[in-house]
Design a protein around this motif. Structure first.
Motif, PDB file in Angstrom:
ATOM      1  N   LEU A  17      43.471  95.607  60.181  1.00  0.00           N
ATOM      2  CA  LEU A  17      43.751  94.243  60.660  1.00  0.00           C
ATOM      3  C   LEU A  17      44.247  93.366  59.509  1.00  0.00           C
ATOM      4  CD1 LEU A  17      40.634  93.799  62.968  1.00  0.00           C
ATOM      5  CD2 LEU A  17      43.008  94.162  63.687  1.00  0.00           C
ATOM      6  N   LEU A  18      43.650  93.528  58.346  1.00  0.00           N
ATOM      7  CA  LEU A  18      44.087  92.790  57.160  1.00  0.00           C
ATOM      8  C   LEU A  18      45.517  93.177  56.781  1.00  0.00           C
ATOM      9  CD1 LEU A  18      43.655  91.100  54.541  1.00  0.00           C
ATOM     10  CD2 LEU A  18      42.749  93.191  53.520  1.00  0.00           C
ATOM     11  N   VAL A  19      45.802  94.457  56.798  1.00  0.00           N
ATOM     12  CA  VAL A  19      47.147  94.932  56.457  1.00  0.00           C
ATOM     13  C   VAL A  19      48.158  94.387  57.460  1.00  0.00           C
ATOM     14  CG1 VAL A  19      48.611  96.984  56.154  1.00  0.00           C
ATOM     15  CG2 VAL A  19      46.249  97.004  55.328  1.00  0.00           C
ATOM     16  N   GLY A  20      47.808  94.424  58.737  1.00  0.00           N
ATOM     17  CA  GLY A  20      48.699  93.900  59.774  1.00  0.00           C
ATOM     18  C   GLY A  20      48.965  92.412  59.609  1.00  0.00           C
ATOM     19  N   ALA A  21      47.925  91.643  59.347  1.00  0.00           N
ATOM     20  CA  ALA A  21      48.088  90.199  59.170  1.00  0.00           C
ATOM     21  C   ALA A  21      48.955  89.892  57.952  1.00  0.00           C
ATOM     22  CB  ALA A  21      46.719  89.525  59.035  1.00  0.00           C
ATOM     23  N   ALA A  22      48.702  90.580  56.855  1.00  0.00           N
ATOM     24  CA  ALA A  22      49.503  90.365  55.644  1.00  0.00           C
ATOM     25  C   ALA A  22      50.963  90.719  55.896  1.00  0.00           C
ATOM     26  CB  ALA A  22      48.941  91.185  54.490  1.00  0.00           C
ATOM     27  N   SER A  23      51.189  91.816  56.616  1.00  0.00           N
ATOM     28  CA  SER A  23      52.558  92.280  56.885  1.00  0.00           C
ATOM     29  C   SER A  23      53.296  91.348  57.827  1.00  0.00           C
ATOM     30  CB  SER A  23      52.532  93.696  57.463  1.00  0.00           C
ATOM     31  OG  SER A  23      51.895  94.564  56.571  1.00  0.00           O
ATOM     32  N   LEU A  24      52.575  90.764  58.776  1.00  0.00           N
ATOM     33  CA  LEU A  24      53.215  89.802  59.670  1.00  0.00           C
ATOM     34  C   LEU A  24      53.633  88.546  58.909  1.00  0.00           C
ATOM     35  CD1 LEU A  24      51.015  90.100  62.888  1.00  0.00           C
ATOM     36  CD2 LEU A  24      53.418  90.802  62.620  1.00  0.00           C
ATOM     37  N   TYR A  25      52.839  88.166  57.924  1.00  0.00           N
ATOM     38  CA  TYR A  25      53.166  87.007  57.104  1.00  0.00           C
ATOM     39  C   TYR A  25      54.360  87.297  56.201  1.00  0.00           C
ATOM     40  CZ  TYR A  25      52.729  83.154  53.857  1.00  0.00           C
ATOM     41  OH  TYR A  25      52.984  82.050  53.084  1.00  0.00           O
ATOM     42  N   ASN A  26      54.337  88.488  55.567  1.00  0.00           N
ATOM     43  CA  ASN A  26      55.419  88.885  54.670  1.00  0.00           C
ATOM     44  C   ASN A  26      55.487  90.411  54.683  1.00  0.00           C
ATOM     45  OD1 ASN A  26      57.061  89.600  52.468  1.00  0.00           O
ATOM     46  ND2 ASN A  26      56.344  87.898  51.215  1.00  0.00           N
ATOM     47  N   ILE A  27      56.539  90.961  55.219  1.00  0.00           N
ATOM     48  CA  ILE A  27      56.659  92.409  55.354  1.00  0.00           C
ATOM     49  C   ILE A  27      56.541  93.123  54.002  1.00  0.00           C
ATOM     50  CG2 ILE A  27      59.188  92.526  55.214  1.00  0.00           C
ATOM     51  CD1 ILE A  27      56.903  94.573  57.566  1.00  0.00           C
ATOM     52  N   ASN A  28      56.925  92.435  52.924  1.00  0.00           N
ATOM     53  CA  ASN A  28      56.822  93.032  51.596  1.00  0.00           C
ATOM     54  C   ASN A  28      55.380  93.140  51.113  1.00  0.00           C
ATOM     55  OD1 ASN A  28      59.605  93.333  51.417  1.00  0.00           O
ATOM     56  ND2 ASN A  28      59.855  91.287  50.574  1.00  0.00           N
ATOM     57  N   TRP A  29      54.438  92.625  51.866  1.00  0.00           N
ATOM     58  CA  TRP A  29      53.018  92.725  51.528  1.00  0.00           C
ATOM     59  C   TRP A  29      52.354  93.917  52.206  1.00  0.00           C
ATOM     60  CZ3 TRP A  29      50.697  87.104  51.726  1.00  0.00           C
ATOM     61  CH2 TRP A  29      51.313  86.330  50.737  1.00  0.00           C
ATOM     62  N   PHE A  30      53.111  94.699  52.985  1.00  0.00           N
ATOM     63  CA  PHE A  30      52.515  95.855  53.669  1.00  0.00           C
ATOM     64  C   PHE A  30      51.861  96.815  52.676  1.00  0.00           C
ATOM     65  CE2 PHE A  30      53.000 100.325  54.999  1.00  0.00           C
ATOM     66  CZ  PHE A  30      52.080 100.326  56.042  1.00  0.00           C
ATOM     67  N   TYR A  31      52.628  97.326  51.738  1.00  0.00           N
ATOM     68  CA  TYR A  31      52.057  98.292  50.788  1.00  0.00           C
ATOM     69  C   TYR A  31      50.991  97.661  49.891  1.00  0.00           C
ATOM     70  CZ  TYR A  31      55.410 101.902  52.143  1.00  0.00           C
ATOM     71  OH  TYR A  31      56.139 102.838  52.836  1.00  0.00           O
ATOM     72  N   PRO A  32      51.224  96.461  49.335  1.00  0.00           N
ATOM     73  CA  PRO A  32      50.156  95.871  48.518  1.00  0.00           C
ATOM     74  C   PRO A  32      48.847  95.657  49.289  1.00  0.00           C
ATOM     75  CG  PRO A  32      52.227  94.773  48.064  1.00  0.00           C
ATOM     76  CD  PRO A  32      52.464  95.690  49.244  1.00  0.00           C
ATOM     77  N   ALA A  33      48.946  95.229  50.534  1.00  0.00           N
ATOM     78  CA  ALA A  33      47.721  95.046  51.331  1.00  0.00           C
ATOM     79  C   ALA A  33      47.036  96.388  51.564  1.00  0.00           C
ATOM     80  CB  ALA A  33      48.047  94.377  52.665  1.00  0.00           C
ATOM     81  N   PHE A  34      47.827  97.406  51.840  1.00  0.00           N
ATOM     82  CA  PHE A  34      47.280  98.754  52.043  1.00  0.00           C
ATOM     83  C   PHE A  34      46.666  99.274  50.739  1.00  0.00           C
ATOM     84  CE2 PHE A  34      48.287 101.521  55.842  1.00  0.00           C
ATOM     85  CZ  PHE A  34      47.207 102.370  55.670  1.00  0.00           C
ATOM     86  N   MET A  35      47.299  98.971  49.614  1.00  0.00           N
ATOM     87  CA  MET A  35      46.761  99.372  48.311  1.00  0.00           C
ATOM     88  C   MET A  35      45.390  98.744  48.083  1.00  0.00           C
ATOM     89  SD  MET A  35      50.275  98.803  46.142  1.00  0.00           S
ATOM     90  CE  MET A  35      49.625  99.078  44.504  1.00  0.00           C
ATOM     91  N   LEU A  36      45.258  97.472  48.444  1.00  0.00           N
ATOM     92  CA  LEU A  36      43.976  96.778  48.283  1.00  0.00           C
ATOM     93  C   LEU A  36      42.904  97.425  49.145  1.00  0.00           C
ATOM     94  CD1 LEU A  36      42.399  94.370  47.108  1.00  0.00           C
ATOM     95  CD2 LEU A  36      43.197  93.034  49.074  1.00  0.00           C
ATOM     96  N   VAL A  37      43.243  97.724  50.385  1.00  0.00           N
ATOM     97  CA  VAL A  37      42.294  98.379  51.294  1.00  0.00           C
ATOM     98  C   VAL A  37      41.885  99.747  50.757  1.00  0.00           C
ATOM     99  CG1 VAL A  37      42.095  99.437  53.594  1.00  0.00           C
ATOM    100  CG2 VAL A  37      42.986  97.106  53.364  1.00  0.00           C
ATOM    101  N   VAL A  38      42.862 100.527  50.343  1.00  0.00           N
ATOM    102  CA  VAL A  38      42.567 101.876  49.852  1.00  0.00           C
ATOM    103  C   VAL A  38      41.801 101.811  48.530  1.00  0.00           C
ATOM    104  CG1 VAL A  38      43.614 104.036  49.035  1.00  0.00           C
ATOM    105  CG2 VAL A  38      44.438 102.956  51.128  1.00  0.00           C
ATOM    106  N   GLY A  39      42.172 100.886  47.667  1.00  0.00           N
ATOM    107  CA  GLY A  39      41.464 100.734  46.397  1.00  0.00           C
ATOM    108  C   GLY A  39      39.991 100.397  46.597  1.00  0.00           C
ATOM    109  N   THR A  40      39.705  99.465  47.482  1.00  0.00           N
ATOM    110  CA  THR A  40      38.298  99.123  47.741  1.00  0.00           C
ATOM    111  C   THR A  40      37.593 100.271  48.461  1.00  0.00           C
ATOM    112  OG1 THR A  40      38.871  97.919  49.773  1.00  0.00           O
ATOM    113  CG2 THR A  40      38.692  96.632  47.738  1.00  0.00           C
ATOM    114  N   HIS A  41      38.325 101.014  49.247  1.00  0.00           N
ATOM    115  CA  HIS A  41      37.789 102.189  49.944  1.00  0.00           C
ATOM    116  C   HIS A  41      37.293 103.239  48.944  1.00  0.00           C
ATOM    117  CE1 HIS A  41      38.056 105.893  52.418  1.00  0.00           C
ATOM    118  NE2 HIS A  41      38.934 106.344  51.548  1.00  0.00           N
ATOM    119  N   TYR A  42      37.925 103.327  47.777  1.00  0.00           N
ATOM    120  CA  TYR A  42      37.517 104.313  46.783  1.00  0.00           C
ATOM    121  C   TYR A  42      36.277 103.910  45.994  1.00  0.00           C
ATOM    122  CZ  TYR A  42      41.661 107.108  47.579  1.00  0.00           C
ATOM    123  OH  TYR A  42      42.614 107.898  48.146  1.00  0.00           O
TER     124      TYR A  42
END
Length: 181
Positions: A93-118
């Motif tokens: 949901l965070l990745v989707g919201a960030a991407s809707l705001y700015n499509i160039n934030w898709f990978y960075p938002a996903f990186m943040l999610v995956v980084g905290t996941h580790y």
């Protein structure tokens, strides 16, 4: 079973996390390639759908290399591993919201999610190396937004290569000091 033994089981079964990182890295690189040469939509679909298959593909890779593909039923780390796995889809949901705001934030938002996941992997595997991976992806997610605001795929390429490098690093290094204490 004590924590140290349980962590050693996780390290042994999952090849110190290397197989999962290889699979993840290849999915990230394939997604970044699609984002570079086909389109954003295809890249997003591949990373989201491909991400759903990381664990089954990891199990397949482990089987193909002659290793066990999962912890035994009733293993004390199974519940934690499942809980950690569900952090990524719940944070989409965070990745989707960030991407809707700015499509160039898709990978960075996903990186943040995956980084905290580790971060819980540090305890799950008993490996400090996962702290390095987590911190690198978390800070790189912010750095990508700040330094490459007009790039859709930079974060995808960066993460794919980092995951592969991590996989080969942990495969080649001796077992780390256990973090159970």
């Amino acid at each position: 079973m004590d924590i140290k033994t349980a962590q050693q089981d996780v390290q042994t079964t999952f090849a110190r996390g290397s197989m999962g990182q290889i699979i993840s890295g290849l999915i990230w690189l394939a997604s970044a390639a699609l984002g570079t040469w086909a389109g954003e939509r295809q890249a997003i679909i591949l990373l989201v759908v491909g991400g759903m298959f990381i664990f089954p593909l990891t199990q397949l890779g482990l089987r193909l290399t002659g290793r066990p593909s999962s912890l035994p039923s009733g293993h004390p780390m199974n519940a934690l591993a499942m809980q950690v796995a569900f952090t990524v889809p719940l944070n989409m949901l965070l990745v989707g919201a960030a991407s809707l705001y700015n499509i160039n934030w898709f990978y960075p938002a996903f990186m943040l999610v995956v980084g905290t996941h580790y971060m819980p992997f540090i305890f799950l595997y008993g490996m400090w190396e996962f702290a390095v991976l987590a911190v690198l992806l978390i800070f790189a997610s912010v750095g990508t937004v700040m330094l490459f605001p007009g790039s859709f795929t930079f974060g995808g390429w960066f993460t794919g290569f980092v995951l592969l490098l991590f996989a080969f690093w942990v495969r080649r290094t001796p077992r780390p000091m256990n973090l159970a204490s």
